[in-house]
Design a protein around this motif. Sequence first.
Motif, PDB file in Angstrom:
ATOM      1  N   MET A   1       0.881  -1.230   0.147  1.00  0.00           N
ATOM      2  CA  MET A   1      -0.096   0.132  -0.014  1.00  0.00           C
ATOM      3  C   MET A   1       0.758   1.196   0.002  1.00  0.00           C
ATOM      4  O   MET A   1       1.696   1.298   0.828  1.00  0.00           O
ATOM      5  CB  MET A   1      -1.060   0.053   1.328  1.00  0.00           C
ATOM      6  N   PRO A   2       0.533   2.175  -0.886  1.00  0.00           N
ATOM      7  CA  PRO A   2       1.493   3.399  -0.944  1.00  0.00           C
ATOM      8  C   PRO A   2       1.221   4.344   0.394  1.00  0.00           C
ATOM      9  O   PRO A   2       0.384   3.933   1.012  1.00  0.00           O
ATOM     10  CB  PRO A   2       0.994   3.991  -2.118  1.00  0.00           C
ATOM     11  N   ASN A   3       2.035   5.196   0.764  1.00  0.00           N
ATOM     12  CA  ASN A   3       1.991   5.888   2.103  1.00  0.00           C
ATOM     13  C   ASN A   3       0.466   6.692   1.805  1.00  0.00           C
ATOM     14  O   ASN A   3       0.140   7.223   0.863  1.00  0.00           O
ATOM     15  CB  ASN A   3       3.362   6.905   2.076  1.00  0.00           C
ATOM     16  N   PRO A   4      -0.099   6.379   3.072  1.00  0.00           N
ATOM     17  CA  PRO A   4      -1.323   7.127   3.148  1.00  0.00           C
ATOM     18  C   PRO A   4      -1.129   8.700   3.212  1.00  0.00           C
ATOM     19  O   PRO A   4      -0.130   9.248   3.451  1.00  0.00           O
ATOM     20  CB  PRO A   4      -1.888   6.466   4.459  1.00  0.00           C
ATOM     21  N   PRO A   5      -2.294   9.295   2.804  1.00  0.00           N
ATOM     22  CA  PRO A   5      -2.284  10.864   2.880  1.00  0.00           C
ATOM     23  C   PRO A   5      -2.161  11.246   4.403  1.00  0.00           C
ATOM     24  O   PRO A   5      -2.833  10.626   5.055  1.00  0.00           O
ATOM     25  CB  PRO A   5      -3.618  11.335   1.852  1.00  0.00           C
ATOM     26  N   ARG A   6      -1.545  12.453   4.558  1.00  0.00           N
ATOM     27  CA  ARG A   6      -1.476  12.949   5.837  1.00  0.00           C
ATOM     28  C   ARG A   6      -2.020  14.379   5.976  1.00  0.00           C
ATOM     29  O   ARG A   6      -2.592  15.059   6.849  1.00  0.00           O
ATOM     30  CB  ARG A   6       0.024  12.841   6.555  1.00  0.00           C
ATOM     31  N   THR A   7      -1.441  15.077   5.011  1.00  0.00           N
ATOM     32  CA  THR A   7      -1.805  16.665   5.156  1.00  0.00           C
ATOM     33  C   THR A   7      -3.278  16.876   4.456  1.00  0.00           C
ATOM     34  O   THR A   7      -3.891  15.989   3.829  1.00  0.00           O
ATOM     35  CB  THR A   7      -0.633  17.629   4.547  1.00  0.00           C
ATOM     36  N   SER A   8      -3.810  17.941   5.154  1.00  0.00           N
ATOM     37  CA  SER A   8      -5.278  18.166   4.596  1.00  0.00           C
ATOM     38  C   SER A   8      -5.321  18.255   2.986  1.00  0.00           C
ATOM     39  O   SER A   8      -6.133  17.684   2.389  1.00  0.00           O
ATOM     40  CB  SER A   8      -5.753  19.444   4.945  1.00  0.00           C
ATOM     41  N   ASP A   9      -4.162  18.706   2.086  1.00  0.00           N
ATOM     42  CA  ASP A   9      -4.250  18.903   0.753  1.00  0.00           C
ATOM     43  C   ASP A   9      -3.943  17.478   0.092  1.00  0.00           C
ATOM     44  O   ASP A   9      -4.522  17.265  -0.873  1.00  0.00           O
ATOM     45  CB  ASP A   9      -3.105  19.803   0.285  1.00  0.00           C
ATOM     46  N   GLU A  10      -3.336  16.618   0.914  1.00  0.00           N
ATOM     47  CA  GLU A  10      -3.145  15.291   0.401  1.00  0.00           C
ATOM     48  C   GLU A  10      -4.349  14.256   0.488  1.00  0.00           C
ATOM     49  O   GLU A  10      -4.871  13.679  -0.348  1.00  0.00           O
ATOM     50  CB  GLU A  10      -2.045  14.475   1.055  1.00  0.00           C
ATOM     51  N   ILE A  11      -5.196  14.664   1.722  1.00  0.00           N
ATOM     52  CA  ILE A  11      -6.551  13.950   1.910  1.00  0.00           C
ATOM     53  C   ILE A  11      -7.436  14.383   0.849  1.00  0.00           C
ATOM     54  O   ILE A  11      -8.226  13.639   0.382  1.00  0.00           O
ATOM     55  CB  ILE A  11      -6.869  14.301   3.344  1.00  0.00           C
ATOM     56  N   ARG A  12      -7.500  15.742   0.619  1.00  0.00           N
ATOM     57  CA  ARG A  12      -8.521  16.315  -0.312  1.00  0.00           C
ATOM     58  C   ARG A  12      -8.173  15.809  -1.617  1.00  0.00           C
ATOM     59  O   ARG A  12      -9.048  15.349  -2.455  1.00  0.00           O
ATOM     60  CB  ARG A  12      -8.432  17.794  -0.298  1.00  0.00           C
ATOM     61  N   GLU A  13      -7.113  15.473  -2.276  1.00  0.00           N
ATOM     62  CA  GLU A  13      -6.464  15.045  -3.581  1.00  0.00           C
ATOM     63  C   GLU A  13      -6.836  13.712  -3.234  1.00  0.00           C
ATOM     64  O   GLU A  13      -7.401  12.927  -4.323  1.00  0.00           O
ATOM     65  CB  GLU A  13      -5.191  15.423  -3.690  1.00  0.00           C
ATOM     66  N   ALA A  14      -6.499  12.869  -2.438  1.00  0.00           N
ATOM     67  CA  ALA A  14      -6.588  11.298  -2.296  1.00  0.00           C
ATOM     68  C   ALA A  14      -8.171  11.080  -2.520  1.00  0.00           C
ATOM     69  O   ALA A  14      -8.516  10.103  -3.268  1.00  0.00           O
ATOM     70  CB  ALA A  14      -6.046  10.695  -1.051  1.00  0.00           C
ATOM     71  N   PHE A  15      -9.175  11.677  -1.777  1.00  0.00           N
ATOM     72  CA  PHE A  15     -10.589  11.640  -1.945  1.00  0.00           C
ATOM     73  C   PHE A  15     -11.153  11.558  -3.516  1.00  0.00           C
ATOM     74  O   PHE A  15     -11.774  10.976  -3.914  1.00  0.00           O
ATOM     75  CB  PHE A  15     -11.516  12.150  -0.886  1.00  0.00           C
ATOM     76  N   LEU A  16     -10.637  12.810  -3.943  1.00  0.00           N
ATOM     77  CA  LEU A  16     -11.080  12.992  -5.456  1.00  0.00           C
ATOM     78  C   LEU A  16     -10.627  12.191  -6.271  1.00  0.00           C
ATOM     79  O   LEU A  16     -11.215  11.742  -6.940  1.00  0.00           O
ATOM     80  CB  LEU A  16     -10.819  14.550  -5.666  1.00  0.00           C
ATOM     81  N   GLN A  17      -9.269  11.796  -6.384  1.00  0.00           N
ATOM     82  CA  GLN A  17      -8.776  10.960  -7.139  1.00  0.00           C
ATOM     83  C   GLN A  17      -9.372   9.467  -6.947  1.00  0.00           C
ATOM     84  O   GLN A  17      -9.604   8.665  -8.058  1.00  0.00           O
ATOM     85  CB  GLN A  17      -7.148  10.755  -6.871  1.00  0.00           C
TER      86      GLN A  17
END
Length: 886
Positions: free
Chosen positions: A1-17
């Motif tokens: 599993m790739p590194n999970p998102p941590r920052t808010s920008d990463e979480i937002r982008e991970a959700f949309l992707q």
Amino acid sequence: MPNPPRTSDEIREAFLQFFQQRGHMLLPGWPLVPIGDPTSLFTSAGMQQFKPQFMGELPPPGKRATTVQRCFRTTDIEEVGDLSHCTAFEMLGNFSFGDYFKREAIAMAWELLTKVYGIPAERLHVTIYLDDDESHGYWREQGVGEDHIHRCDEEKNYWFSFPAGGSGPCGPDSEIYYDHFPERGTEGIRVAYDDERFLEIWNLVFMQYYQHPDGHRDPLPAQNIDTGSGLERVAAVLQGKRSVFETDIFLPILEAAAAVVGVDYLGGQATPEQAHVIRAMSEHCRAATLLIGDGVVPSNEGRGYVLRRVIRRAVYLARSVGVGEPFTARLAEAAIEKLKVGYPHLAENRAFIERALRAEEERFLRTLAAGSHRLESLLARLRETGATVVPGDEAFLLYDTFGMPHELTREIAAAGGFSLDDAGFEAAMDAQRSRARLQGKFFKGEVSPALQSLGDEHSDFVGYSHTEADAHVVAVLKAGGLVDTALAGESCEVVLSVTPFYPEGGGQIGDRGNIRTPSGVFRVEDTQATGGAVVHRGHVTEGEIRVAATAEATVDLAHRAGATRNHTGTHLLHSALRSILGQHVRQQGSLVTPDRLRFDFTHLEQTPREALVEVQQLANEKVRRDLEVAWRSTSYRQAVAGGALAFFGDKYGNEVRVVEIRDDGDTFSAELCGGTHVHRTGEIGFVHVLRESAVAAGTRRIEALTGRAAEAHILEQQERLLRVAERLSTGPAEIEERLDSLQAELERLRKQSEQLQRIQGAGVADALIEGATKVGDAFLVVARVQALSNEALREVADRVRAKLQPSLVILGAEIEGRPAFIAAATPDAVARGVHAGNLIREIARIAGGGGGGRPDVAQAGAKDLAQLDAALNAAWALARAALGDG
């Protein structure tokens, strides 16, 4: 599993992707001010923009969608400052419009949480509606254990898109919670009720019913999915924080707030009260930044009042822990730096946002001292009487006169052990509204049931391309009721099968013209859209108008042309204002008539004259370039994504009309607009700004003319200038120089007159001194004198009083056609009991006046010049008595 998102920008982008990879269309979120939903003050949920699609009123943009929606809610504003409550937050959402339903929604949510975010499954619990066995089975399919699935009643696991007692889409939901303390076990837990242990991070709504006002529910046209996951809460989980304020979302703002307070929050040096205030300052300034960025400005009404309440609560709380400096703009700067990745418009409007915050903070500080002092005095008085409730009229006075938000008054009162009389406050508010209505508020009538009975086969609008049309009369209405015939001289309303008449809308007034039938002529004086019909209002001028008759509808071209020029002129001025003043400028309302135009726009201060000149020059540059004015139909989302301006409160369907003006390939103006417009800007002729003025706090109004009206106004002003020049015996170009010369001459003559008055006054004073009467050992002077001003009269009295010791001087004079009086007494006369103020009041009353003043000197005016001498005669007796004679 790739590194999970941590920052808010990463979480937002991970959700949309994640959801885009699964066939979801990425759509822009709404601004915080809902578009096309005037029933809501703010956007409070991701599904809000999809209400028409869920109800089957409009086709969806696609079968699946995903958004990041900034939201604003004030339900728990008094709680903001604790570890979790926020007024503004970001909602991550995925939506299905009749495509997938419970199984797929549950499977995707579980995959995202456990595989992408990397949250351990044992840390997650889910709640479902009492009888939702389907959801129970689907959660079991994902491997969720029985002890992690919890059934709840309608209070916790049923979602309604409407307030209690209303109607609209609804359905059961399933909420996903994060467990902070899994080591405590599962026996006896109540997941949905234990906020200290469990944090809700996602809500999956299975929207499948429509609830009617009587409470019964019918299936919706399709089974839909609406989910919402709070970004701030997910960030707290993935970053290992118990408080959303310690996540990267708030951390820079929190640090700025702590620096303002002067404590190390993260180092644990803040007291509980300071920590509470720092969190509230951070949250409220971030929320205010988002609101102002979306066009809301502080005011006393609606959205502006809510924004004002948020800002003022932050300022008041900061003052309670000793903050003495302005800080809101400083915290907004930190908020913008953090938010600009997801919301670049905030950085673009940075200067306006900070200026708006500074202005409101300064305004509040000016009133806070007075309001707080009054409230504290009120609470002290109530405490003495044993009362525990602040009267509603007093709370309203604080709100209306001192600018104290009602909720802030409630907080201060509660801190002192008092509650508020909310019913009394609302009664005072209603009374004020009633007074406002009596001063001219316009009431719109209800939609006519008769119009609703006509069905949909009428009112086809062809007015964009035609000013004449053949039609037939569908309906004639008199006094709101359907009739078969209207006779000559009668006023009525006519509905046609097809109409070229533009109905009032978008600020543009309705068309006028004529409707001719074989049996008569109907003069159209106004056109309105109501109840799904285009209604032509006016009166029959010839013969009679009958239902079902054929008709020729003809628009008054001069009336339409004026409105058309002014409507396009409004678009030019709007864009010019945004270019010169800044992109924060947003139209707030408009009026477009054949004669003139006006519109209101957001701006904090008076527009400088130089800026207005630039605005007019830019608009007229586009007029001279004779640019094409094009309009096209497109989807609402494509229009907004392409930069077209939409106006809050206006209702838009999936398909909208965009009016666009381009210059050398660049878009100068693009607005969603249903009004009529010229084909090329050159048809406007000229745009002339008349004035700019204030409408309300943060809202300005501009008024202008175009075309022949602008030409006529300029010619009138030119003629007036020529007449002024003739009266000044000079040319128009030399008027200013001539006025300067005249003003200098007037100033010289004024000084000369003052010098002559002083010389004359000295002579008058000397004569009065010579003729003074002795009353005991004091001198008395009562006389009518010549004086050109109250100042000259005062100077004479002072001169006489200075030369005669002790003395009482009473003088009267005619000044500008009215009586004027003065009484002056020396200090030793005052010591004997003489009171000039009391004397002058009695004397002036005889001549129909009044006044008063200090014991040593007092002046008064009156109305009846014929009684001047009578008043002075009475003054003799009053003065002698005052000096102890008689």
